[in-house]
Design a protein around this motif. Structure first.
Motif, PDB file in Angstrom:
ATOM      1  N   ALA A   1      66.450  70.259  26.904  1.00 25.72           N
ATOM      2  CA  ALA A   1      67.215  70.168  26.616  1.00 25.72           C
ATOM      3  C   ALA A   1      67.619  71.182  27.571  1.00 25.72           C
ATOM      4  CB  ALA A   1      68.200  69.782  25.178  1.00 25.72           C
ATOM      5  N   MET A   2      67.703  72.351  27.172  1.00 23.16           N
ATOM      6  CA  MET A   2      68.451  73.637  27.480  1.00 23.16           C
ATOM      7  C   MET A   2      67.883  73.687  29.352  1.00 23.16           C
ATOM      8  SD  MET A   2      68.110  77.268  27.358  1.00 23.16           S
ATOM      9  CE  MET A   2      66.424  77.320  28.304  1.00 23.16           C
ATOM     10  N   LEU A   3      67.272  73.633  29.704  1.00 20.22           N
ATOM     11  CA  LEU A   3      66.707  73.853  31.038  1.00 20.22           C
ATOM     12  C   LEU A   3      66.910  72.273  31.780  1.00 20.22           C
ATOM     13  CD1 LEU A   3      62.559  74.384  30.206  1.00 20.22           C
ATOM     14  CD2 LEU A   3      64.433  76.063  31.096  1.00 20.22           C
ATOM     15  N   ILE A   4      66.902  70.744  31.749  1.00 16.75           N
ATOM     16  CA  ILE A   4      67.970  70.043  31.948  1.00 16.75           C
ATOM     17  C   ILE A   4      69.010  70.312  32.427  1.00 16.75           C
ATOM     18  CG2 ILE A   4      67.876  67.492  31.462  1.00 16.75           C
ATOM     19  CD1 ILE A   4      64.895  67.106  30.781  1.00 16.75           C
ATOM     20  N   CYS A   5      69.969  70.540  31.169  1.00 19.44           N
ATOM     21  CA  CYS A   5      71.688  70.861  31.406  1.00 19.44           C
ATOM     22  C   CYS A   5      71.620  72.207  32.359  1.00 19.44           C
ATOM     23  CB  CYS A   5      71.902  71.618  29.902  1.00 19.44           C
ATOM     24  SG  CYS A   5      71.991  69.441  28.046  1.00 19.44           S
ATOM     25  N   GLU A   6      70.747  73.047  32.548  1.00 17.50           N
ATOM     26  CA  GLU A   6      71.454  73.326  33.310  1.00 17.50           C
ATOM     27  C   GLU A   6      70.890  73.340  34.314  1.00 17.50           C
ATOM     28  OE1 GLU A   6      68.326  77.410  33.784  1.00 17.50           O
ATOM     29  OE2 GLU A   6      69.059  77.251  31.214  1.00 17.50           O
ATOM     30  N   GLY A   7      69.681  72.584  34.668  1.00 17.71           N
ATOM     31  CA  GLY A   7      69.591  72.381  36.562  1.00 17.71           C
ATOM     32  C   GLY A   7      71.063  70.752  36.796  1.00 17.71           C
ATOM     33  N   MET A   8      71.717  70.254  35.839  1.00 15.35           N
ATOM     34  CA  MET A   8      72.494  69.406  35.948  1.00 15.35           C
ATOM     35  C   MET A   8      73.607  69.755  36.056  1.00 15.35           C
ATOM     36  SD  MET A   8      70.751  65.736  35.167  1.00 15.35           S
ATOM     37  CE  MET A   8      69.838  66.854  35.967  1.00 15.35           C
ATOM     38  N   LEU A   9      73.191  70.984  35.157  1.00 18.35           N
ATOM     39  CA  LEU A   9      75.111  71.245  35.785  1.00 18.35           C
ATOM     40  C   LEU A   9      74.833  72.367  37.227  1.00 18.35           C
ATOM     41  CD1 LEU A   9      78.115  72.629  34.243  1.00 18.35           C
ATOM     42  CD2 LEU A   9      76.352  74.584  33.579  1.00 18.35           C
ATOM     43  N   LEU A  10      73.821  73.085  37.895  1.00 19.15           N
ATOM     44  CA  LEU A  10      74.112  73.654  38.874  1.00 19.15           C
ATOM     45  C   LEU A  10      73.869  72.654  39.637  1.00 19.15           C
ATOM     46  CD1 LEU A  10      73.354  76.566  39.716  1.00 19.15           C
ATOM     47  CD2 LEU A  10      71.308  75.383  40.152  1.00 19.15           C
ATOM     48  N   THR A  11      73.433  70.777  39.860  1.00 15.19           N
ATOM     49  CA  THR A  11      73.673  69.887  40.529  1.00 15.19           C
ATOM     50  C   THR A  11      75.378  69.447  40.893  1.00 15.19           C
ATOM     51  OG1 THR A  11      71.252  69.033  39.896  1.00 15.19           O
ATOM     52  CG2 THR A  11      72.655  66.739  41.596  1.00 15.19           C
ATOM     53  N   VAL A  12      75.937  69.600  39.775  1.00 14.12           N
ATOM     54  CA  VAL A  12      77.376  68.724  39.472  1.00 14.12           C
ATOM     55  C   VAL A  12      77.627  69.889  40.618  1.00 14.12           C
ATOM     56  CG1 VAL A  12      79.217  68.304  37.837  1.00 14.12           C
ATOM     57  CG2 VAL A  12      77.034  67.463  37.340  1.00 14.12           C
ATOM     58  N   PHE A  13      77.567  71.004  40.155  1.00 13.96           N
ATOM     59  CA  PHE A  13      78.845  71.797  40.748  1.00 13.96           C
ATOM     60  C   PHE A  13      78.348  71.862  42.488  1.00 13.96           C
ATOM     61  CE2 PHE A  13      80.335  76.231  42.788  1.00 13.96           C
ATOM     62  CZ  PHE A  13      80.646  76.305  42.067  1.00 13.96           C
ATOM     63  N   ALA A  14      77.205  72.022  42.868  1.00 12.89           N
ATOM     64  CA  ALA A  14      76.350  72.165  44.331  1.00 12.89           C
ATOM     65  C   ALA A  14      77.055  70.521  44.744  1.00 12.89           C
ATOM     66  CB  ALA A  14      75.302  71.542  44.093  1.00 12.89           C
ATOM     67  N   TRP A  15      77.328  69.218  43.777  1.00 13.66           N
ATOM     68  CA  TRP A  15      77.367  68.394  44.661  1.00 13.66           C
ATOM     69  C   TRP A  15      79.245  67.798  44.671  1.00 13.66           C
ATOM     70  CZ3 TRP A  15      81.094  64.720  41.307  1.00 13.66           C
ATOM     71  CH2 TRP A  15      81.426  63.456  41.846  1.00 13.66           C
ATOM     72  N   ILE A  16      79.925  68.605  44.375  1.00 13.47           N
ATOM     73  CA  ILE A  16      81.303  68.749  44.151  1.00 13.47           C
ATOM     74  C   ILE A  16      81.401  69.314  45.621  1.00 13.47           C
ATOM     75  CG2 ILE A  16      83.672  70.105  43.441  1.00 13.47           C
ATOM     76  CD1 ILE A  16      82.365  69.340  40.528  1.00 13.47           C
ATOM     77  N   THR A  17      80.849  70.671  45.707  1.00 12.55           N
ATOM     78  CA  THR A  17      81.500  71.883  46.650  1.00 12.55           C
ATOM     79  C   THR A  17      81.152  71.121  47.970  1.00 12.55           C
ATOM     80  OG1 THR A  17      80.509  73.551  45.144  1.00 12.55           O
ATOM     81  CG2 THR A  17      80.518  73.940  47.886  1.00 12.55           C
ATOM     82  N   GLY A  18      79.736  70.016  47.776  1.00 15.39           N
ATOM     83  CA  GLY A  18      79.275  69.825  49.291  1.00 15.39           C
ATOM     84  C   GLY A  18      79.992  68.395  49.555  1.00 15.39           C
ATOM     85  N   CYS A  19      81.046  67.464  48.424  1.00 18.86           N
ATOM     86  CA  CYS A  19      81.175  66.576  48.927  1.00 18.86           C
ATOM     87  C   CYS A  19      82.646  66.653  49.380  1.00 18.86           C
ATOM     88  CB  CYS A  19      81.420  66.058  47.777  1.00 18.86           C
ATOM     89  SG  CYS A  19      80.780  64.299  47.577  1.00 18.86           S
ATOM     90  N   ILE A  20      83.216  68.094  49.065  1.00 17.13           N
ATOM     91  CA  ILE A  20      84.078  68.862  49.897  1.00 17.13           C
ATOM     92  C   ILE A  20      84.820  69.280  50.315  1.00 17.13           C
ATOM     93  CG2 ILE A  20      86.135  70.901  49.491  1.00 17.13           C
ATOM     94  CD1 ILE A  20      85.549  70.680  46.417  1.00 17.13           C
ATOM     95  N   ILE A  21      83.195  69.812  50.809  1.00 17.84           N
ATOM     96  CA  ILE A  21      82.927  70.148  52.613  1.00 17.84           C
ATOM     97  C   ILE A  21      83.062  68.914  53.073  1.00 17.84           C
ATOM     98  CG2 ILE A  21      81.275  70.427  53.858  1.00 17.84           C
ATOM     99  CD1 ILE A  21      80.461  72.963  51.583  1.00 17.84           C
ATOM    100  N   TYR A  22      82.272  68.222  52.989  1.00 14.62           N
ATOM    101  CA  TYR A  22      81.618  66.814  53.337  1.00 14.62           C
ATOM    102  C   TYR A  22      82.977  65.815  54.235  1.00 14.62           C
ATOM    103  CZ  TYR A  22      79.817  62.682  55.803  1.00 14.62           C
ATOM    104  OH  TYR A  22      79.632  61.379  56.558  1.00 14.62           O
ATOM    105  N   LEU A  23      84.283  65.791  52.834  1.00 15.69           N
ATOM    106  CA  LEU A  23      85.663  65.662  52.737  1.00 15.69           C
ATOM    107  C   LEU A  23      86.771  66.251  54.264  1.00 15.69           C
ATOM    108  CD1 LEU A  23      87.763  63.436  51.552  1.00 15.69           C
ATOM    109  CD2 LEU A  23      88.689  65.712  49.972  1.00 15.69           C
ATOM    110  N   GLN A  24      86.843  66.900  54.279  1.00 17.47           N
ATOM    111  CA  GLN A  24      86.866  68.085  55.192  1.00 17.47           C
ATOM    112  C   GLN A  24      86.221  67.073  57.277  1.00 17.47           C
ATOM    113  OE1 GLN A  24      89.243  69.816  54.161  1.00 17.47           O
ATOM    114  NE2 GLN A  24      87.794  68.985  52.380  1.00 17.47           N
ATOM    115  N   TRP A  25      85.660  67.066  57.133  1.00 20.88           N
ATOM    116  CA  TRP A  25      85.041  66.179  58.334  1.00 20.88           C
ATOM    117  C   TRP A  25      84.899  64.528  58.505  1.00 20.88           C
ATOM    118  CZ3 TRP A  25      82.611  66.277  62.956  1.00 20.88           C
ATOM    119  CH2 TRP A  25      82.073  65.513  62.934  1.00 20.88           C
ATOM    120  N   VAL A  26      85.842  64.003  57.055  1.00 25.51           N
ATOM    121  CA  VAL A  26      85.699  62.347  56.693  1.00 25.51           C
ATOM    122  C   VAL A  26      87.077  62.528  57.426  1.00 25.51           C
ATOM    123  CG1 VAL A  26      83.880  61.858  55.924  1.00 25.51           C
ATOM    124  CG2 VAL A  26      85.517  62.145  54.943  1.00 25.51           C
ATOM    125  N   ILE A  27      87.836  63.400  56.873  1.00 24.82           N
ATOM    126  CA  ILE A  27      89.356  63.088  56.647  1.00 24.82           C
ATOM    127  C   ILE A  27      89.915  62.917  58.609  1.00 24.82           C
ATOM    128  CG2 ILE A  27      91.498  64.210  56.911  1.00 24.82           C
ATOM    129  CD1 ILE A  27      91.181  65.284  54.076  1.00 24.82           C
TER     130      ILE A  27
END
Length: 432
Positions: A340-366
């Motif tokens: 559970a600890m290892l999976i939560c670490e990976g999920m948290l890292l993934t969600v943070f990266a996803w938010i950052t990536g979507c914000i970056i891509y949003l600047q393009w699609v705007i």
């Protein structure tokens, strides 16, 4: 556990920084690949507005003058002969209803006729026409539905109504686009814009549920208009709705011998039958369905490679933590707690990266816009569906990307973590 997860992520910030950069890049690339595929898939799977599963289309042909079997005395009886063939068809035990399509302006036909109407705010609405003949079971056979809650006559009533030359039926989306602030539309009049076809005033006598005039188009702005008895475009066709519980493909195969033998009158005869689903599939393929299929295959190829890369990275990262897992096991941590600890670490890292990536891509699609499909025509500000609105579209595809990334990361962590968490801590620490 949450504090421990944050502490672990910070302690391994150098390695996690590279993982984070990789996941941000994967988010952006996944967006670029998935967006057009999602839009095309969504549009192609929208409801047609009629039941095509039990429909077949039969082509009527006419013997040419001088050919074997040609009867000169029946040269002027084409309309009566077509009606006789239609009545024979309706008496077939497996046929629920049938109608004659004399004018080739109906859903997924080879012809399309449009009218332009201008709203009070000067915005044009392009409306496709569907031609029909009254008292012909046209609405019943196609399976069009009257729009509930609009005061429109029922489907059965529409098939039995007398229509004037200017009377029309419009779809629900057309009504919403042309009369955005009106709840009483039946009986209203609208005037088309003159773009070469001539301006004309129409009176609305009914409202149907939305219909896609072409199965490869998202557009649902359509109007039903009568066509005169002597007006014919292309080869006449018969539309057949078979009874429930009968396989359409099997019906078409078994029906052919009877059709060739029985569906004849004068110089008219029937020569081909095809299911409406296959007709729609062929139309989609010819207009660009092969490109969409290729696009999906390429998307699958790149996404599989991205997934394998992410899985491999997290697999190796998890395997390198065997000593840490051994220490935790020696202090009494259970395998489930470690996983559970290892999976939560990976999920948290993934969600943070996803938010950052979507914000970056949003600047393009705007600036450049989201995908609106490759083959869709007459797109308007009134198109319905979540892919037609910026924020629902952006958020929807973003969550599809997130679901894909979480699944891939979970796979890359869970498999090695499951094995390591079950290993005897003494063995792990001894190997290290």
């Amino acid at each position: 556990m949450f504090r421990l997860i944050i502490k672990n992520l910070w302690h391994r910030r150098l390695r996690n920084g590279w993982l984070l950069a990789e996941l941000i890049l994967v988010t952006i690339v996944s967006w670029i690949i998935l967006d057009p595929v999602v839009v095309d898939t969504y549009d192609l799977n929208r409801p047609l507005g009629y039941d095509a599963d039990r429909l077949c289309q039969i082509q009527i042909s006419e013997l040419e003058e001088g050919s074997i079997g040609y009867d000169p005395s029946r040269a002027e009886t084409g309309s009566d002969d077509k009606q006789r063939i239609l009545e024979k068809l309706r008496r077939h035990p497996q046929v629920e209803s049938a109608t004659l399509l004399d004018a080739a302006v109906y859903p997924n036909s080879n012809s399309e006729v449009n009218r332009t109407f201008t709203r009070s705010d000067s915005v044009d609405v392009y409306v496709a026409q569907i031609w029909f003949k009254p008292f012909s079971d046209f609405f019943k056979t196609f399976g069009f539905k009257s729009a509930d809650g609009t005061g429109s006559p029922s489907t059965e009533q529409l098939d039995q109504m007398s229509f004037g030359p200017s009377d029309i039926i419009i779809t629900r989306s057309t009504a919403a686009a042309l009369f955005p602030e009106s709840s009483s539309i039946i009986g209203s009049e609208i005037r088309s814009k003159d773009y070469g076809n001539g301006s004309e005033t129409f009176r609305i006598v009914g409202i149907s549920e939305d219909v896609r005039v072409q199965s490869y188009s998202r557009r649902s702005f359509a109007m039903f208009k009568i066509v005169s008895d002597d007006y014919t475009i292309g080869s006449p066709r018969l539309l057949v709705r078979i009874r429930p519980g009968i396989d359409t493909e099997q019906f078409a195969a078994d029906f052919r011998p009877w059709m060739v033998r029985e569906l004849r009158s004068g110089n008219m005869f029937c020569r081909t039958i095809d299911t409406y689903s296959r007709i729609n599939d062929n139309a989609e393929y010819q207009i660009g369905g092969n490109v969409i299929t290729l696009k999906k295959m390429l998307a699958a190829f790149f996404l599989i490679n991205l997934a394998l890369g992410v899985v491999g990275t997290f697999w190796l990262q998890t395997r390198t933590r065997s000593q840490e897992i051994g220490v935790m096991r020696s202090f009494g941590a259970t395998p489930a707690h470690i996983r559970a600890m290892l999976i939560c670490e990976g999920m948290l890292l993934t969600v943070f990266a996803w938010i950052t990536g979507c914000i970056i891509y949003l600047q393009w699609v705007i600036h450049e816009g989201l995908s609106d499909g490759r083959i869709w025509q007459y797109s308007t500000p009134f198109d319905t569906g979540w892919v037609c609105s910026f924020w629902p579209h952006f958020i929807g595809v973003s969550f599809i990307v997130l679901a894909l990334m979480l699944a891939v990361v979970l796979l890359g962590i869970w498999l090695p973590a499951r094995k390591l968490s079950r290993t005897d801590p003494v063995t792990v620490l001894h190997e290290e």
